[in-house]
Write an enzyme that holds these catalytic residues in place. Structure first.
Site, mmCIF file in Angstrom:
data_model
loop_
_atom_site.group_PDB
_atom_site.id
_atom_site.type_symbol
_atom_site.label_atom_id
_atom_site.label_comp_id
_atom_site.label_asym_id
_atom_site.label_seq_id
_atom_site.Cartn_x
_atom_site.Cartn_y
_atom_site.Cartn_z
ATOM 1 N N GLY B 40 -1.362 -31.795 -5.953
ATOM 2 C CA GLY B 40 -0.903 -32.774 -6.936
ATOM 3 C C GLY B 40 -0.751 -32.101 -8.292
ATOM 4 O O GLY B 40 -1.154 -30.944 -8.477
ATOM 5 N N LEU B 41 -0.193 -32.830 -9.205
ATOM 6 C CA LEU B 41 0.060 -32.306 -10.544
ATOM 7 C C LEU B 41 -1.233 -31.936 -11.267
ATOM 8 O O LEU B 41 -2.316 -32.416 -10.907
ATOM 9 C CB LEU B 41 0.797 -33.367 -11.381
ATOM 10 C CG LEU B 41 2.209 -33.748 -10.928
ATOM 11 C CD1 LEU B 41 2.697 -34.940 -11.756
ATOM 12 C CD2 LEU B 41 3.168 -32.572 -11.077
ATOM 13 N N SER B 42 -1.103 -31.097 -12.248
ATOM 14 C CA SER B 42 -2.211 -30.823 -13.152
ATOM 15 C C SER B 42 -2.639 -32.138 -13.800
ATOM 16 O O SER B 42 -1.798 -32.904 -14.268
ATOM 17 C CB SER B 42 -1.752 -29.831 -14.226
ATOM 18 O OG SER B 42 -2.788 -29.575 -15.134
ATOM 19 N N GLY B 45 -6.212 -35.300 -10.835
ATOM 20 C CA GLY B 45 -7.557 -35.648 -10.396
ATOM 21 C C GLY B 45 -8.007 -34.912 -9.139
ATOM 22 O O GLY B 45 -9.072 -35.223 -8.593
ATOM 23 N N LYS B 46 -7.241 -33.937 -8.697
ATOM 24 C CA LYS B 46 -7.579 -33.164 -7.492
ATOM 25 C C LYS B 46 -9.012 -32.625 -7.508
ATOM 26 O O LYS B 46 -9.777 -32.872 -6.591
ATOM 27 C CB LYS B 46 -6.665 -31.939 -7.342
ATOM 28 C CG LYS B 46 -5.225 -32.189 -7.139
ATOM 29 C CD LYS B 46 -4.444 -30.889 -7.079
ATOM 30 C CE LYS B 46 -4.611 -29.987 -8.265
ATOM 31 N NZ LYS B 46 -4.145 -30.577 -9.539
ATOM 32 N N SER B 47 -9.311 -31.859 -8.549
ATOM 33 C CA SER B 47 -10.625 -31.223 -8.620
ATOM 34 C C SER B 47 -11.735 -32.259 -8.691
ATOM 35 O O SER B 47 -12.777 -32.113 -8.041
ATOM 36 C CB SER B 47 -10.724 -30.308 -9.844
ATOM 37 O OG SER B 47 -10.155 -29.054 -9.572
ATOM 38 N N SER B 131 -0.557 -26.262 -6.051
ATOM 39 C CA SER B 131 0.218 -25.852 -4.859
ATOM 40 C C SER B 131 1.516 -26.648 -4.754
ATOM 41 O O SER B 131 1.696 -27.441 -3.834
ATOM 42 C CB SER B 131 -0.621 -25.978 -3.585
ATOM 43 O OG SER B 131 -1.269 -27.220 -3.447
#
Lengths: 222, 222
Positions: B40-42, B45-47, B131
């Protein structure tokens, strides 16, 4: 990339980042992680001994992983030839790894970085690579917490390794078909003060593996 | 390198190589390994979500590891600037990774190779990287056994990500100070059929993490 560490400045969410720590993983596993770094000539018995250690530790419930040429050379440290079909020639030449000095240094650097991650994940991480240059091994040691890098010198005389020659590599190296071959056309820099010094020419893999497991027990790992 | 797989042709040692298998590790851990790939975009909220999933799984006794920019960009995918002091300029330029398209592809390729090793080691491996390119993610999927790659699309609208902007990266990208910034000056190729599609703009990290854990439970991991 461009990944921010944590969007903790988000206005509507109060979330405190409490990552799972190495200590928490050690508590779950019953032991902490470390890197057991086997180094020695081709044919010295590194992979064989590391494999026996892996089995002995696993049988004791220790969480382990073995990094060696088999699982690294097709992915992490793929050759240019392996990368080219999918990524193209330019990419393959830049990032693919051959056997020159810089390529070998980068290979060991990548493996060291991965071993560090595995150790951080709590695994007793066994690595079995010739890793002929002292500076490259010391760089991995420097990355890890004190006591977490256990250098195991599988000290098997060149003559013995050359007699074994399971894949015929020494024969090819002597014939000049393989260049940069450690012990023949490239130097091997023996460890000056390894944590373990194994007599690879005279003892069986089982005896040598028992020495490694004994050492790990003595430092409360495994 | 030059490491023979096993010196099994050794005349005086009868040693059968029985490597510890992925099945044996799964038996020890109580679950098998896999890769949970957040994309997903910077600022999406991925991390944050991956971190909550990591904590929830760890609390359930699942063996996990989180790969993200924090533990990858200093070692495995170090920048040229980080490598140069120790390895010199030529080495750093060749192997160090910036943010161009080839560098990003190699970054994801290395991370994918490492995630594959972690999954093989039996860990539920969480990765949190932008990614942005579909081909790079699909290449990682192709490396793994069927069902072992779980793609999690953290689908947060660009406007929301840009409002969060925890590190001020979007501001810099808009000002042209950062080039190749996903969503601004570089494309993000959304997954076409991810295993999980998270509404990152409207739900809390805890809600989103619960969805991931629920999915993992449904496929008998964790």
């Amino acid at each position: 990339m461009n990944t921010p560490a944590q969007p903790s400045a988000e206005p509507h969410v109060v979330w405190h980042n409490q990552a799972v720590t190495a200590e928490a993983r050690a508590a779950l596993n019953g032991h902490r992680g470390c890197v057991v770094w086997f180094t020695g000539l081709s044919g010295s018995g590194k992979s064989t001994v590391a494999n026996v250690v892996d089995q002995l530790l696993h049988a004791r419930g220790v969480h382990t992983y073995l990094l060696d040429g088999d699982n690294v050379r097709h992915g992490l440290s793929a050759t240019p030839q392996l990368l080219e079909p999918q990524y193209g020639a330019e990419f393959a030449q830049r990032f693919g790894l051959g056997f020159g000095a810089a390529d070998r240094a980068e290979n060991i650097r990548r493996i060291g970085a991965v071993a560090e991650l595995f150790a951080d994940a709590g695994l007793v991480t066994l690595t079995a690579f010739v890793s002929p240059y002292r500076a490259d091994r010391d760089a991995v040691r420097a990355m890890l917490p004190a006591g977490a890098f256990i250098e195991v010198f599988v000290d098997t005389p060149l003559e013995v390794c050359e007699t074994r020659d399971p894949k015929g590599l020494y024969k090819k190296a002597r014939a000049g078909e393989i260049k940069n071959f450690t012990g023949i056309s490239d130097p091997y820099e023996a460890p000056t003060s390894p944590e373990l010094h194994l007599a690879g020419g005279t003892k069986s893999p089982e005896e040598l593996a028992a020495e490694v497991v004994g050492y790990l027990k003595s430092i409360a790992i495994g």
